[in-house]
Design an enzyme around this catalytic site. Structure first.
Site, PDB file in Angstrom:
ATOM      1  CG  ASP A   1       8.496  27.368  -3.621  1.00 60.45           C
ATOM      2  OD1 ASP A   1       8.082  26.406  -2.945  1.00 60.45           O
ATOM      3  OD2 ASP A   1       8.050  27.634  -4.753  1.00 60.45           O
ATOM      4  CG  HIS A   2       4.707  29.044  -2.131  1.00 60.11           C
ATOM      5  ND1 HIS A   2       3.891  29.714  -3.022  1.00 60.11           N
ATOM      6  CD2 HIS A   2       5.416  28.140  -2.863  1.00 60.11           C
ATOM      7  CE1 HIS A   2       4.089  29.226  -4.233  1.00 60.11           C
ATOM      8  NE2 HIS A   2       5.006  28.271  -4.165  1.00 60.11           N
TER       9      HIS A   2
ATOM     10  CG  HIS B   1       5.828  29.531  -8.887  1.00 57.13           C
ATOM     11  ND1 HIS B   1       6.412  28.393  -9.397  1.00 57.13           N
ATOM     12  CD2 HIS B   1       5.819  29.345  -7.549  1.00 57.13           C
ATOM     13  CE1 HIS B   1       6.718  27.573  -8.401  1.00 57.13           C
ATOM     14  NE2 HIS B   1       6.382  28.136  -7.268  1.00 57.13           N
TER      15      HIS B   1
ATOM     16  CG  ASP C   1       3.304  26.535  -6.519  1.00 52.37           C
ATOM     17  OD1 ASP C   1       3.226  27.732  -6.849  1.00 52.37           O
ATOM     18  OD2 ASP C   1       4.359  25.999  -6.106  1.00 52.37           O
TER      19      ASP C   1
ATOM     20  CG  HIS D   1       1.148  21.988  -5.977  1.00 52.50           C
ATOM     21  ND1 HIS D   1       1.885  22.002  -7.143  1.00 52.50           N
ATOM     22  CD2 HIS D   1       1.998  22.470  -5.014  1.00 52.50           C
ATOM     23  CE1 HIS D   1       3.099  22.462  -6.878  1.00 52.50           C
ATOM     24  NE2 HIS D   1       3.203  22.740  -5.600  1.00 52.50           N
TER      25      HIS D   1
ATOM     26  CG  HIS E   1       1.429  25.166  -1.756  1.00 49.39           C
ATOM     27  ND1 HIS E   1       1.544  26.393  -2.374  1.00 49.39           N
ATOM     28  CD2 HIS E   1       2.442  24.396  -2.250  1.00 49.39           C
ATOM     29  CE1 HIS E   1       2.571  26.359  -3.215  1.00 49.39           C
ATOM     30  NE2 HIS E   1       3.142  25.172  -3.160  1.00 49.39           N
TER      31      HIS E   1
ATOM     32  CG  HIS F   1       5.845  23.091  -1.878  1.00 51.76           C
ATOM     33  ND1 HIS F   1       5.345  22.864  -3.134  1.00 51.76           N
ATOM     34  CD2 HIS F   1       6.321  21.888  -1.433  1.00 51.76           C
ATOM     35  CE1 HIS F   1       5.507  21.577  -3.441  1.00 51.76           C
ATOM     36  NE2 HIS F   1       6.096  20.969  -2.428  1.00 51.76           N
TER      37      HIS F   1
HETATM   38 ZN   LIG Z   1       6.164  27.014  -5.507  1.00 53.07          ZN
HETATM   39 ZN   LIG Z   2       4.479  24.196  -4.573  1.00 52.35          ZN
END
Ligand SMILES: [Zn+2]
Ligand SMILES: [Zn+2]
Length: 296
Positions: A70-71, A248, A180, A157, A66, A68
């Site tokens: 942090d990915h 995570h 997530d 999510h 997805h 976001h």
């Molecule tokens: Zn994340």
């Molecule tokens: Zn996320």
């Protein structure tokens, strides 16, 4: 090319957006059939990939769960380092709606810098900068070849509209990565009988004391679209998985013993709290980290 009997996942980053030197951003290296696949490219994942004995030249596909940060934040680092690692074929990227625009914008932002490098270094190939981007918007099979099947499963999510987990199948074995998500029935369905479920986790009961710019409400908001450590065991039990691996971690300094105690309430099988560079051999049902190896 990978060993066709190999089926494994290496956790490249087990952290979240809150920076931790111990837990880098989200990323997993999956070897399945003849395919070598990278799932997510969070902060530092490009470095961990090399630490895991791989590099960007050998990745057959990059899958994004997805959009976001942090990915995704290491994406350009991954592309440029793949080129330095002599990648001589296009990057293949699978991701949710919007990934094409996102990736192209990143490439555009670095266009002049890239052009200077290409002209100056005079390498024999620029194919590593060519992109083959596949957007998908629903659950279903993404790849089915070379002895491996890879499927996406849409998870929950919200307010992220399109978030996915991934299912890998080879030689009668199954590995599921949750991405997530808050607890999600669709994920439990596809995880039935999986040998390994790698699931995200948010530590239950973490102090609600506001600190810095974080209010009690902001903590609650973040908690509400992840899976609590006290719920993740139920998911593993309902799916009847062989091993539950937590990743995570929110917060990244969550106490592993407390996480296991929470997850244990719902699941009596094998549980491990993931660490960066933990290697899970799905085919042989072993988990290795640093000097330790355990079977499940
Ligand atoms: Zn994340
Ligand atoms: Zn996320």
């Amino acid at each position: 090319m990978a060993d066709a009997s190999e089926f494994s996942v290496t956790l490249l980053g087990t952290g979240c957006p809150n920076v931790s030197p111990r837990r880098y951003g989200a990323g997993q290296l999956v070897r399945c059939g003849d395919l070598t696949i990278l799932v997510d490219i969070g902060a530092g994942v490009t470095h961990r990939l090399v630490e895991a004995g791989s590099n960007g030249a050998e990745i057959d596909a990059l899958l994004i769960t997805h959009i976001h940060s942090d990915h995704l934040v290491d994406l350009y680092q991954f592309i440029i380092s793949s080129w330095h690692q002599s990648r001589d074929r296009p990057q293949v990227i699978y991701g949710p709606p919007g990934i094409k625009r996102f990736v192209n914008a990143q490439m555009d932002a670095w266009k002049e810098e890239r052009q200077l490098r290409i002209e100056f270094e005079k390498r024999t190939s620029t194919a590593g900068f060519e992109l083959e981007i596949h957007e998908f918007h629903a659950s279903g099979v993404l790849i089915d070849r070379d002895g491996a099947k890879v499927s996406a499963v849409r998870v929950d999510h919200d307010p992220i509209e399109y978030a996915f987990g991934f299912v890998f199948e080879a030689n009668g074995k199954k590995l599921v990565l949750s991405g997530d998500t808050r607890p999600c029935d669709a994920l439990i369905d596809v995880s039935q009988g999986a040998d390994v479920l790698v699931h995200e986790v948010f530590q239950h009961g973490r102090s609600r004391e506001p600190s810095g710019t974080r209010t009690a409400q902001s903590i609650e908001q973040v908690e509400s679209y992840h899976t609590l450590s006290t719920d993740v065991g139920d998911i593993a039990r309902k799916a009847n998985v062989g091993a539950l691996i937590l990743t995570h971690l929110v917060p990244p300094d969550a106490d592993p013993a407390a996480l296991i105690e929470d997850a244990r309430q719902g699941f009596s099988g094998f549980i491990a709290v993931g660490e960066d560079l933990m290697h899970i051999d799905v085919a042989r049902r072993r988990v290795a980290w640093r000097q330790a190896t355990v079977g499940f």
